[in-house]
Every structure is written in C-alpha cells, then in structure tokens.
Design a protein around this motif. Structure first.
Motif, mmCIF file in Angstrom:
data_model
loop_
_atom_site.group_PDB
_atom_site.id
_atom_site.type_symbol
_atom_site.label_atom_id
_atom_site.label_comp_id
_atom_site.label_asym_id
_atom_site.label_seq_id
_atom_site.Cartn_x
_atom_site.Cartn_y
_atom_site.Cartn_z
ATOM 1 N N PHE A 219 0.855 -1.188 0.000
ATOM 2 C CA PHE A 219 0.000 0.000 0.000
ATOM 3 C C PHE A 219 0.891 1.237 0.000
ATOM 4 O O PHE A 219 1.914 1.274 0.684
ATOM 5 C CB PHE A 219 -0.895 0.027 1.240
ATOM 6 C CG PHE A 219 -1.827 -1.148 1.357
ATOM 7 C CD1 PHE A 219 -3.097 -1.098 0.819
ATOM 8 C CD2 PHE A 219 -1.410 -2.311 1.995
ATOM 9 C CE1 PHE A 219 -3.955 -2.180 0.921
ATOM 10 C CE2 PHE A 219 -2.264 -3.395 2.105
ATOM 11 C CZ PHE A 219 -3.534 -3.331 1.565
ATOM 12 N N THR A 220 0.497 2.252 -0.750
ATOM 13 C CA THR A 220 1.215 3.517 -0.742
ATOM 14 C C THR A 220 0.337 4.588 -0.106
ATOM 15 O O THR A 220 -0.875 4.415 0.045
ATOM 16 C CB THR A 220 1.600 3.957 -2.165
ATOM 17 O OG1 THR A 220 0.406 4.299 -2.893
ATOM 18 C CG2 THR A 220 2.347 2.849 -2.895
ATOM 19 N N GLY A 221 0.974 5.694 0.245
ATOM 20 C CA GLY A 221 0.243 6.759 0.902
ATOM 21 C C GLY A 221 -0.880 7.344 0.077
ATOM 22 O O GLY A 221 -1.841 7.895 0.630
ATOM 23 N N ASP A 222 -0.784 7.251 -1.251
ATOM 24 C CA ASP A 222 -1.834 7.822 -2.101
ATOM 25 C C ASP A 222 -2.966 6.840 -2.377
ATOM 26 O O ASP A 222 -3.877 7.147 -3.141
ATOM 27 C CB ASP A 222 -1.244 8.341 -3.414
ATOM 28 C CG ASP A 222 -0.835 7.227 -4.372
ATOM 29 O OD1 ASP A 222 -0.745 6.058 -3.936
ATOM 30 O OD2 ASP A 222 -0.608 7.530 -5.564
ATOM 31 N N GLY A 223 -2.912 5.641 -1.767
ATOM 32 C CA GLY A 223 -4.008 4.690 -1.922
ATOM 33 C C GLY A 223 -3.800 3.626 -2.968
ATOM 34 O O GLY A 223 -4.681 2.803 -3.204
ATOM 35 N N THR A 224 -2.643 3.611 -3.620
ATOM 36 C CA THR A 224 -2.332 2.566 -4.584
ATOM 37 C C THR A 224 -2.046 1.265 -3.841
ATOM 38 O O THR A 224 -1.436 1.267 -2.774
ATOM 39 C CB THR A 224 -1.107 2.956 -5.432
ATOM 40 O OG1 THR A 224 -1.396 4.156 -6.132
ATOM 41 C CG2 THR A 224 -0.751 1.869 -6.429
ATOM 42 N N ALA A 225 -2.490 0.125 -4.397
ATOM 43 C CA ALA A 225 -2.275 -1.163 -3.749
ATOM 44 C C ALA A 225 -1.920 -2.226 -4.784
ATOM 45 O O ALA A 225 -2.469 -2.245 -5.885
ATOM 46 C CB ALA A 225 -3.515 -1.586 -2.971
ATOM 47 N N LEU A 226 -0.981 -3.089 -4.421
ATOM 48 C CA LEU A 226 -0.600 -4.246 -5.219
ATOM 49 C C LEU A 226 -0.527 -5.448 -4.285
ATOM 50 O O LEU A 226 -0.145 -5.303 -3.119
ATOM 51 C CB LEU A 226 0.764 -4.049 -5.888
ATOM 52 C CG LEU A 226 0.913 -2.947 -6.928
ATOM 53 C CD1 LEU A 226 2.391 -2.774 -7.294
ATOM 54 C CD2 LEU A 226 0.096 -3.271 -8.174
ATOM 55 N N SER A 227 -0.869 -6.626 -4.774
ATOM 56 C CA SER A 227 -0.763 -7.823 -3.950
ATOM 57 C C SER A 227 -0.398 -9.019 -4.810
ATOM 58 O O SER A 227 -0.664 -9.046 -6.019
ATOM 59 C CB SER A 227 -2.077 -8.093 -3.203
ATOM 60 O OG SER A 227 -3.137 -8.292 -4.107
ATOM 61 N N ALA A 228 0.242 -10.008 -4.181
ATOM 62 C CA ALA A 228 0.669 -11.197 -4.918
ATOM 63 C C ALA A 228 0.886 -12.345 -3.953
ATOM 64 O O ALA A 228 1.070 -12.146 -2.741
ATOM 65 C CB ALA A 228 1.959 -10.919 -5.696
ATOM 66 N N ARG A 229 0.867 -13.549 -4.499
ATOM 67 C CA ARG A 229 1.175 -14.749 -3.739
ATOM 68 C C ARG A 229 2.667 -15.017 -3.794
ATOM 69 O O ARG A 229 3.310 -14.830 -4.830
ATOM 70 C CB ARG A 229 0.439 -15.950 -4.334
ATOM 71 C CG ARG A 229 -1.059 -15.867 -4.223
ATOM 72 C CD ARG A 229 -1.534 -16.029 -2.803
ATOM 73 N NE ARG A 229 -2.108 -17.340 -2.561
ATOM 74 C CZ ARG A 229 -2.476 -17.771 -1.349
ATOM 75 N NH1 ARG A 229 -2.311 -17.008 -0.297
ATOM 76 N NH2 ARG A 229 -2.995 -18.955 -1.200
ATOM 77 N N LEU A 230 3.226 -15.481 -2.668
ATOM 78 C CA LEU A 230 4.638 -15.830 -2.580
ATOM 79 C C LEU A 230 4.754 -17.237 -2.004
ATOM 80 O O LEU A 230 4.132 -17.537 -0.980
ATOM 81 C CB LEU A 230 5.395 -14.858 -1.677
ATOM 82 C CG LEU A 230 5.284 -13.358 -1.964
ATOM 83 C CD1 LEU A 230 6.067 -12.585 -0.919
ATOM 84 C CD2 LEU A 230 5.792 -13.047 -3.355
ATOM 85 N N TYR A 231 5.557 -18.067 -2.647
ATOM 86 C CA TYR A 231 5.775 -19.426 -2.165
ATOM 87 C C TYR A 231 7.279 -19.706 -2.093
ATOM 88 O O TYR A 231 7.834 -20.383 -2.960
ATOM 89 C CB TYR A 231 5.093 -20.442 -3.081
ATOM 90 C CG TYR A 231 3.600 -20.273 -3.186
ATOM 91 C CD1 TYR A 231 2.756 -20.724 -2.175
ATOM 92 C CD2 TYR A 231 3.034 -19.640 -4.292
ATOM 93 C CE1 TYR A 231 1.379 -20.560 -2.264
ATOM 94 C CE2 TYR A 231 1.659 -19.478 -4.390
ATOM 95 C CZ TYR A 231 0.842 -19.936 -3.380
ATOM 96 O OH TYR A 231 -0.521 -19.772 -3.484
#
Length: 209
Positions: free
Chosen positions: A147-159
C-alpha cells in the motif's frame, strides 16, 4: 495522473486484509488497511532512523514470515534513479518491489520468489506534496500486500522454497536514496490469541551493509 495498472490478472486465489476505501483527489478510489490491523502487532517496532542508502549497497530492515513493514522515502532529496525492496528474500530467491523515482512506477515482481510461475505487476504511485513516498508492506506467510500513501495497492502470492527466505532488504541504484524512517513489526494471528511470548526484534542499526 495516469493510474493505469499493468499485468493485472484479476482473482489469483488470495484474500486481502480488510481495507478502507476512500476517494482520492482525482476522483479514483484508493485503499488502505483498516486501523484495527495494528492490534495484531506482537513486538515493538524494529526501527531504522533517518539514513541514506548508497548505490549498490543493501540494508537489512527486518526478517520474518508475518510482518508489517512501513517505510518513508524522501524522493525529492534522493539522487537515486530507483530502489528495490526485496521481500521474503534470501541469496537464492525473493520477490522484488521496485520503484522508479523519475516515472513514479511501482512494480511488484515475483518471478524469482520461489514456487509457482510468478508475475510482474505495476502501477503509478506518486510522492505526497512534500516529495515523500509512504510504503506499507504486509507479509503473511504466502502473500505480500503493498500500500502507498496515495491509496495505490498491489498484492501477490509468494511461495518461498527455503526456510531462510525471510529477509526484507532495501537497496538503491543510480545514486543515493534518502530514507526518512523505516519501521517493522512482527504480526500475530487474527484467528488465534496472540503469542504474548513472541520474541521482540531488537532495534536495527541504520548502517547499510
């Protein structure tokens, strides 16, 4: 501002932490973790105070497989062209969160993060009015949410393949990166009572290695 997301695959079999949605100045929707998530912290923060990361050096921020990592980067005062935050990292593998200071492009790359095919996802994330970029990264065993301060979000799976792949490391390229502050907490489970006996990490040195 162009908020185009690249490499968006839709549903990838993961469930995010609960988020608060808000309206950004440009009329788009931003998101941030709800405040109640802070109650899952089971350690005092490991803190890196104001410091600089030079080209080609790497700074260890914390380690673990369930973490809340916060970092503020002074983009306006930095001469670096980019920086990389390696997540669930070891010498053999790790996800990379990269930021281009000129284009304000934030990229999450899991192609070398262990098992599964991995991928690369990018979005535009601008610094605030003071030229600072605020990052919050939540790591929960097999997921990473950014998450960034301006509201941008990225997510991913890690194995990760290896038990040793539990490091969070910061490096800079093309100049000096001005780090205002970085803090990290170990996280307990929301499904069971917190482990009050968990060992708290010591405050970390701000000296790059």
């Amino acid at each position: 501002m162009d908020r185009t997301f690249k490499g968006v695959d839709g549903w990838v079999g993961t469930q995010s932490v609960t988020r608060q949605l808000f309206l950004r100045p440009d009329g788009t929707i931003g998101s941030r973790p709800i405040r109640q998530l802070d109650s899952l912290h089971i350690s005092p923060p490991a803190t890196v105070h104001a410091t600089k990361v030079t080209d080609g050096t790497t700074m260890s921020l914390t380690h673990g497989d369930a973490l809340d990592v916060n970092a503020t980067i002074d983009v306006a005062r930095s001469t670096a062209t980019s920086f990389t935050l390696r997540l669930r990292a070891s010498k053999a593998e790790g996800a990379e969160l990269r930021y281009d200071l000129a284009t304000h492009t934030l990229t999450l790359d899991t192609t070398r993060a262990g098992y599964a095919a991995g991928g690369t996802w990018s979005a535009t994330a601008a610094p605030d009015d003071h030229g600072k970029l605020h990052l919050r990264v939540l790591i929960d065993r097999s997921t990473a949410e950014v998450f960034t301060g301006d509201g941008t979000a990225l997510s991913a799976r890690l194995y990760p393949r290896y038990h040793e792949s539990d490091q969070v490391e910061l490096s800079a390229s093309g100049g000096v990166l001005d780090v205002t502050r970085a803090q990290s907490w170990r996280m307990g489970s929301s499904w069971s009572p917190q482990d009050q006996g968990a060992q708290a990490p010591a405050e970390l040195s701000s000296r790059p290695r």
